[in-house]
Design a protein around this motif. Structure first.
Motif, mmCIF file in Angstrom:
data_model
loop_
_atom_site.group_PDB
_atom_site.id
_atom_site.type_symbol
_atom_site.label_atom_id
_atom_site.label_comp_id
_atom_site.label_asym_id
_atom_site.label_seq_id
_atom_site.Cartn_x
_atom_site.Cartn_y
_atom_site.Cartn_z
ATOM 1 N N PHE A 212 0.851 -1.190 0.000
ATOM 2 C CA PHE A 212 0.000 0.000 0.000
ATOM 3 C C PHE A 212 0.884 1.236 0.000
ATOM 4 N N LEU A 213 0.312 2.345 -0.399
ATOM 5 C CA LEU A 213 1.045 3.606 -0.446
ATOM 6 C C LEU A 213 0.749 4.418 0.804
ATOM 7 N N ASP A 214 1.775 5.120 1.301
ATOM 8 C CA ASP A 214 1.522 6.017 2.439
ATOM 9 C C ASP A 214 1.011 7.364 1.914
ATOM 10 N N GLU A 215 0.643 8.245 2.817
ATOM 11 C CA GLU A 215 0.020 9.512 2.410
ATOM 12 C C GLU A 215 0.982 10.397 1.616
ATOM 13 N N THR A 216 2.269 10.271 1.895
ATOM 14 C CA THR A 216 3.252 11.049 1.146
ATOM 15 C C THR A 216 3.296 10.595 -0.312
ATOM 16 N N GLU A 217 3.243 9.281 -0.512
ATOM 17 C CA GLU A 217 3.271 8.727 -1.868
ATOM 18 C C GLU A 217 1.983 9.046 -2.619
ATOM 19 N N VAL A 218 0.854 9.009 -1.903
ATOM 20 C CA VAL A 218 -0.419 9.383 -2.535
ATOM 21 C C VAL A 218 -0.370 10.844 -2.975
ATOM 22 N N LEU A 240 -6.576 7.155 -8.240
ATOM 23 C CA LEU A 240 -6.875 7.959 -7.051
ATOM 24 C C LEU A 240 -8.301 7.692 -6.565
ATOM 25 N N PHE A 241 -9.232 7.498 -7.499
ATOM 26 C CA PHE A 241 -10.616 7.207 -7.117
ATOM 27 C C PHE A 241 -10.689 5.902 -6.333
ATOM 28 N N GLU A 242 -9.857 4.945 -6.715
ATOM 29 C CA GLU A 242 -9.825 3.689 -5.962
ATOM 30 C C GLU A 242 -9.244 3.919 -4.567
ATOM 31 N N ILE A 243 -8.226 4.761 -4.481
ATOM 32 C CA ILE A 243 -7.633 5.089 -3.177
ATOM 33 C C ILE A 243 -8.646 5.809 -2.286
ATOM 34 N N TYR A 244 -9.476 6.678 -2.868
ATOM 35 C CA TYR A 244 -10.430 7.461 -2.091
ATOM 36 C C TYR A 244 -11.689 6.675 -1.711
ATOM 37 N N THR A 245 -11.985 5.601 -2.448
ATOM 38 C CA THR A 245 -13.238 4.869 -2.201
ATOM 39 C C THR A 245 -13.044 3.439 -1.717
ATOM 40 N N GLY A 246 -11.912 2.810 -2.067
ATOM 41 C CA GLY A 246 -11.689 1.415 -1.713
ATOM 42 C C GLY A 246 -12.390 0.436 -2.637
ATOM 43 N N LEU A 247 -13.025 0.934 -3.697
ATOM 44 C CA LEU A 247 -13.718 0.051 -4.638
ATOM 45 C C LEU A 247 -12.730 -0.755 -5.476
ATOM 46 N N ARG A 248 -13.133 -1.941 -5.870
ATOM 47 C CA ARG A 248 -12.331 -2.736 -6.808
ATOM 48 C C ARG A 248 -12.381 -2.079 -8.173
ATOM 49 N N ILE A 249 -11.338 -2.322 -8.976
ATOM 50 C CA ILE A 249 -11.282 -1.708 -10.301
ATOM 51 C C ILE A 249 -12.456 -2.161 -11.163
ATOM 52 N N SER A 250 -12.916 -3.416 -10.991
ATOM 53 C CA SER A 250 -14.049 -3.903 -11.787
ATOM 54 C C SER A 250 -15.313 -3.105 -11.498
ATOM 55 N N ASP A 251 -15.480 -2.667 -10.253
ATOM 56 C CA ASP A 251 -16.661 -1.883 -9.894
ATOM 57 C C ASP A 251 -16.522 -0.425 -10.331
ATOM 58 N N ILE A 252 -15.295 0.075 -10.351
ATOM 59 C CA ILE A 252 -15.079 1.446 -10.827
ATOM 60 C C ILE A 252 -15.338 1.528 -12.327
#
Length: 415
Positions: A212-218, A240-252
């Motif tokens: 996972f990425l830390d906040e600095t990397e995000v 970024l949308f996946e990072i902000y929502t936690g949704l799987r890429i298939s659902d995005i």
């Protein structure tokens, strides 16, 4: 007893993909039983010659299998009659079913067909490729389950490690699939389980930490200067949308404008079939607004259109297998582009689309005091045990914060 056997296409059993099963039909004293061999598109069947059209994909292989099965099952039916003149169609059916189902490869093929019929295409692909590798290793077209020994398993493990260069967890994943099929076969036919080599097989997992990425990397990804006309612009925003929502890429990728009410997403998750009503943080809403402004420059918003228009097909209108393939192909393209994002943001870690979901989980647990129950709802998990696999992320995130606090700096450290 008069016995006849022939190859037929059962057009009364056509599935959603317009495929029908090719079967051996055996009739004895005017009673009939069928044994399914494989499925093909109905247009690939030659009714006159009772075989797969020569222009069809894999026609040679399929017709060889068809002819072999027809000869084998015809012989089995006649032998059943010879052994017991009073044997009826039920006895013949049981004899045929037993003779073919105790073959591991035939049993696996039937299992794979069932996966496709219920729409489990990801698992279908995984089991198919696993059994194809194992069959190639054995060099056999049939494999009686009682021929499988501990030595076979050890030899195959060695082959995977040395020839295919598989890592321990990949080897274990392969053996787990083979083991499930063997165990099911032993259970279904009530075979002597002391002969089952998987009774003594020990799975060997090497603990792997989720990346996972830390906040600095995000923040480094957020602050990248990318022109909106550059293809990496939309790739960055999807990640970024996946990072902000936690949704799987298939659902995005299957999000439509009708799923967004201005503050929340209302959607049925593809993997779990669970309907979620997901409140969005401001950053996620802003990304949707960026997409909306882009669309409105040329068109009106259509509720049935995708928010992130990468898929060619409407997943609600085409066969599930078609959309599964489209999502897999698109995800591979996005992951390839993320390598460029990584380079531009100067991030050392390697990451893929699913890393966004892991990153959401790590930041969520840190900021919400390890609230796994809330995280379970956001991620759409069906089981708390799945959510708790993210526990190491919370410890790692805390370690990162302490490291930042211990690092001398002239700037205030934001925690």
């Amino acid at each position: 007893m008069k016995i006849t056997a022939s190859a037929v296409l059962r057009q009364d059993k056509v599935n959603a993909h317009n495929e029908a099963p090719v079967c051996i039909r055996i009739t004895a004293d005017r009673k009939t039983t069928y044994k399914t061999l494989f499925r093909i598109p109905i247009t690939d069947w030659d009714a006159k010659s009772k075989e797969v059209r020569k222009t069809a994909t894999n026609a040679g292989v399929l017709n060889l299998k068809l002819k072999t099965a027809l000869a084998e099952y015809t012989k089995t039916a006649y032998m059943c009659d010879v052994e017991n003149a009073d044997a009826g169609i039920t006895a013949i059916r049981d004899k045929i079913h037993q003779s073919c189902s105790l073959d591991l490869f035939q049993y696996a093929e039937t299992y794979v067909q069932r996966l496709a019929e219920v729409g489990k295409f990801a698992h279908h692909a995984k089991v198919s490729s696993t059994m194809e590798r194992f069959q190639k290793f054995t060099g056999r077209t049939t494999f009686p389950v009682n021929a499988l020994t501990e030595k076979t398993l050890k030899d195959y493990e060695y082959h995977l490690a040395t020839v295919r260069k598989n890592k321990p967890n990949t080897i274990t994943a392969n053996m787990k699939i083979i083991g499930k099929l063997v165990n099911d076969l032993y259970k279904e036919y009530r075979l002597d389980n002391t002969l089952n080599p998987f009774t003594y097989y020990k799975k060997r997992y090497v603990p792997v930490e989720r990346v996972f990425l830390d906040e600095t990397e995000v923040a480094a990804i957020e602050n990248l200067k990318i022109r909106p006309t550059n293809y990496l612009y939309d790739i960055r925003n999807i990640f970024l949308f996946e990072i902000y929502t936690g949704l799987r890429i298939s659902d995005i990728l299957t999000l439509k404008w009708k799923n967004f009410d201005g503050k929340r997403l209302h959607k049925t998750i593809k993997k779990t079939k669970k309907t979620i009503h997901l409140p969005l943080q401001d950053k996620a809403i802003e990304l949707i607004e960026i997409r909306k402004r882009c669309v409105l420059r040329r068109f009106e918003i259509n509720p049935e259109d995708y928010i992130f228009p990468y898929l060619e097909y409407d997943y609600e209108q085409v066969p599930a297998k078609t959309i599964f393939t489209a999502i897999s192909t698109t995800t591979a393209r996005i992951n390839k582009a993320l390598k460029r994002i990584k380079e531009k943001a100067q991030i050392e870690k390697s990451f893929s689309t699913h890393t966004g979901r892991h990153t959401f989980s790590a930041i969520f647990l840190l900021k919400c005091n390890g609230n796994y129950y809330a995280l379970k709802e956001f991620l759409g998990h069906g089981d708390m045990k799945t959510t708790q696999t993210y526990a190491h992320m919370l410890d790692k995130s805390k370690d990162d914060i302490i490291e930042q606090l211990n690092t001398p700096t002239s700037h205030e450290v934001r925690c």
